[in-house]
Scaffold this motif. Structure first.
Motif, PDB file in Angstrom:
ATOM      1  N   GLU A 170     -25.073  21.844 -20.251  1.00 49.10           N
ATOM      2  CA  GLU A 170     -24.830  20.448 -20.592  1.00 49.10           C
ATOM      3  C   GLU A 170     -23.833  19.781 -19.653  1.00 49.10           C
ATOM      4  O   GLU A 170     -23.607  18.578 -19.757  1.00 49.10           O
ATOM      5  N   PHE A 183     -29.511   9.346 -19.924  1.00 48.61           N
ATOM      6  CA  PHE A 183     -30.769   9.619 -19.222  1.00 48.61           C
ATOM      7  C   PHE A 183     -31.240   8.340 -18.543  1.00 48.61           C
ATOM      8  O   PHE A 183     -31.331   7.283 -19.177  1.00 48.61           O
ATOM      9  N   MET A 190     -31.012  13.288 -15.603  1.00 47.79           N
ATOM     10  CA  MET A 190     -29.917  13.495 -16.537  1.00 47.79           C
ATOM     11  C   MET A 190     -28.614  13.113 -15.836  1.00 47.79           C
ATOM     12  O   MET A 190     -28.365  13.542 -14.715  1.00 47.79           O
ATOM     13  N   THR A 323     -28.315  17.219 -27.008  1.00 48.62           N
ATOM     14  CA  THR A 323     -28.486  17.120 -25.544  1.00 48.62           C
ATOM     15  C   THR A 323     -29.344  18.263 -25.032  1.00 48.62           C
ATOM     16  O   THR A 323     -30.237  18.064 -24.203  1.00 48.62           O
ATOM     17  N   MET A 327     -32.783  17.767 -23.155  1.00 48.89           N
ATOM     18  CA  MET A 327     -32.996  18.305 -21.804  1.00 48.89           C
ATOM     19  C   MET A 327     -34.150  19.297 -21.795  1.00 48.89           C
ATOM     20  O   MET A 327     -34.976  19.313 -20.882  1.00 48.89           O
TER      21      MET A 327
END
Length: 672
Positions: A170, A183, A190, A323, A327
């Motif tokens: 992260e 995003f 990202m 997150t 992702m």
């Protein structure tokens, strides 16, 4: 096209998919595939064997082909020999192997550091260490460690799955002190907040990951079902290709048998010609097998990858952060999109050839014959058979362009409302449609075309729009009126007229997006929030453009897809803009004389549907980039004065309304 053999990931969960042995120093990739350190090191070397440099910027996962970038945060490429070592350890897998492969009791890690041997009874999920009863008590006394989740060793062993979510990092790779929290849709990147301020200042479509996951909680809630659906339809296509291969095999065997029987009646002198014929036949078979093997290999590979995504997605969904979930989903999207595109590229260049044996009628002229017969090839295009996979991927947020020439439209039924003059319509709930008939609204059962109930509106209706989230029906009318009616279930309450202090112009087409009602007005696209609606609400102007909603200009079209507005103009164009008004394209065609309605078709293909009112009505499809247009229908069967068109997302049907009739159509692929 040459394909390397994909490792079989079904051998054993604790075995490396490359060497098929128990993991040694397991390393986990961002896609959550695990390999031995030495095995993945060989993959890195293989990816670089054609380069002279001793550094490499990235390599692909040997199973799902996810691109793996350096874990280091400096901008210099890592030396090849250090790549595998830099990859994160799969501590969860290593621990599981040590628990399951050893007959010895697990020792307390804290005691072991002090050269003592004590049997461990507990496991800390945060520290990732085993503790005896005494050390566990001391561990819980520490203020910093008191909130750690500690479980019994036996419980931990039963729950461990070998998936280490730490592989989904992260931290921002550019700014490692910052967490990824944004995003950028423009770059599909990202970002951290510093990235946004430095590198994405001009980007228009940036959202926080927390907002994205919160607004799409329904999507993430059905994540596993959506991936499972893609797997199911991919398996269906895989089965189709196996059937094609079997059909080819049976056809070749039948053809060879017919040829053999024919040759049996020919004198010995023709034996050499028969052997030549068999070689031609087998070469044709091998060529077709090669094509099918490539397709089957890619589909099998995609199925295996989807099985992996389903498994790891459950882990990420249950135990990962928002997150990490986001992702991980974006990684899945990218890989599925890449795989489907590759399959599509092969499909577009591939045909299936049926083989038939044709007898030589000049058999008696043996001395002058140079072959016993010929191969008759009957080709059938199979490039469109991925339509169900495209559709499943669209439900997952992945969209693929498709050739408009590969679609056709077929009428399925007609609805007749005697004595009506239909101007607009929309699908309502699961089984009804709402129809605008001059100053009346009809609730119609779409299965049998019967009017269930009707209610009056004080002015002549122009267009409908449904806000399902807030359970409201919006109605634009001629002159300057806009109404809304609340509904509960299937019961619609009396319409309420909105009086805008900042707007005195007429309204046209409407469309609802995330609680905002976008509406076409004279010279502008405006919006009004549906949630905090009141009779005295004000409109907000989104952008100015060349639209006209006066009675003399007729009706106009508006739809929104993927945060882009498609609408018709006074210049007979179909324009596409962002929600803020930045024009993406403007399409004008000699085939379209008076566009009065626009709708988006999103099943199997993604295309804008355009209803042309003149001369007797026609239906057109426009690619989402505005570069290609085709006519789907030159005229309608019963509707001769079309005013509106809408799409039934449940039944995947297109409704065209005008006069007393509604013609209902369905889009199909040419191969169906």
């Amino acid at each position: 096209m040459a394909l390397s053999k994909v490792p079989d990931v079904k051998v054993n969960f604790t075995t490396c998919p490359i060497c098929s042995e128990i993991f040694k120093s397991p390393k986990i990739l961002p896609c959550l595939h695990t390999f031995c350190q030495t095995c993945i090191h060989q993959v890195v070397l293989s990816a670089n064997h054609k380069k002279d440099s001793q550094t490499i910027s990235a390599f692909s996962c040997p199973i799902c082909r996810t691109v793996v970038n350096p874990r280091t945060y400096n901008k210099e490429a890592i030396n090849i020999d250090k790549w595998a070592a830099e990859l994160p350890d799969n501590i969860s897998m290593d621990t599981m192997i040590s628990f399951t492969q050893s007959n010895k009791k697990q020792e307390c890690h804290a005691c072991k550091r002090h050269e003592q041997t004590t049997e461990a009874k507990f496991w800390c999920k945060q520290c990732f260490e085993a503790f005896c009863e005494k050390c566990n008590s001391m561990h819980s006394w520490m203020k910093m460690l008191a909130t750690h989740q500690v479980v019994l060793i036996d419980e931990f062993i039963s729950q461990i799955d070998g998936i280490d979510l730490k592989a989904i990092e992260e931290q921002c790779r550019t700014h490692p002190l910052n967490m990824i929290d944004v995003f950028c849709y423009d770059h599909r990147a990202m970002c951290c907040s510093l990235c946004v301020s430095l590198d994405h200042r001009k980007c228009e479509n940036i959202k926080s990951i927390d907002d994205i996951t919160t607004c799409n909680d329904i999507f993430y809630g059905s994540l596993l079902e959506k991936i499972e659906h893609i797997k199911v339809v991919t398996q269906e296509n895989l089965q189709t290709n196996h059937q094609e291969k079997e059909t080819l095999r049976v056809g070749v065997e039948k053809t060879e048998d017919e040829a053999s029987k024919f040759v049996d009646h020919i004198k010995r002198k023709l034996d050499n010609l028969f052997e030549t014929f068999k070689k031609q036949l087998h070469m044709s078979r091998d060529e077709q097998n090669t094509k099918l093997n490539v397709r089957i290999r890619l589909l099998e590979q995609l199925v295996r990858n989807l099985e992996h995504w389903i498994k790891v997605s459950k882990k990420v969904k249950d135990d990962g952060s928002k997150t990490q979930l986001f992702m991980h989903v974006e990684t899945i999207k990218h890989q599925i999109e890449t795989s489907i595109k590759e399959i599509t590229n092969i499909n577009n260049d591939t045909t299936i050839t049926a083989v038939y044996f044709v007898k030589n009628e000049k058999f008696q002229e043996v001395e002058g014959i140079d072959q016993i017969g010929s191969l008759k090839h009957v080709e059938s295009v199979i490039g469109s058979e991925l339509g169900n996979v495209y559709e499943a991927c669209q439900d997952f947020g992945i969209y693929f362009p498709i050739n408009l020439e590969d679609i056709k439209i077929k009428k399925v039924r007609t609805i007749h409302i005697p004595g009506s003059n239909l101007k607009c319509g929309v699908c309502f709930k699961d089984k009804y449609i709402l129809l605008g008939d001059e100053g009346k609204v009809h609730l119609v059962d779409k299965s049998n075309g019967l009017v269930v109930k009707s209610f009056a509106v004080s002015e002549i209706i122009k267009r409908f729009c449904l806000d399902l989230k807030h359970e409201r029906l919006f109605v634009s009318c001629h002159n300057t009126s806009l109404f809304y009616a609340n509904f509960v279930g299937e019961a619609i309450k009396p319409p309420i007229k909105l009086n805008f202090s900042n707007h005195r112009k007429s309204f046209g087409a409407l469309f609802c997006v995330e609680g905002d009602i976008y509406v076409v007005t004279n010279g502008a696209i405006k919006k009004i929030p549906s949630r905090d609606l009141s009779p005295a609400s004000n409109l907000t102007e989104c952008f100015q453009t060349n639209t006209n909603t006066d009675d003399t200009a007729g009706h106009n079209g508006l739809t929104i897809f993927n945060e882009q507005i498609y609408y018709t103009t006074t210049a007979k164009e179909v324009k596409c803009s962002t929600l803020e008004g930045h024009q993406i394209f403007s399409h004008k065609s000699n085939q379209i004389k008076m566009p009065v309605s626009v709708a988006m078709w999103q099943f199997g293909i993604t295309a804008a549907l355009i209803l042309d009112k003149e001369p007797r009505g026609s239906l057109h499809a426009l690619s989402v980039d505005g570069k290609k247009e085709i006519q789907l229908l030159g005229n309608f069967e019963n509707v001769t004065d079309p005013w509106d068109m809408w799409v039934d997302i449940d039944e995947k049907e297109i409704y065209v309304a005008g006069g007393e009739y509604i013609d209902v159509y369905r889009v199909k692929f040419k191969s169906e």
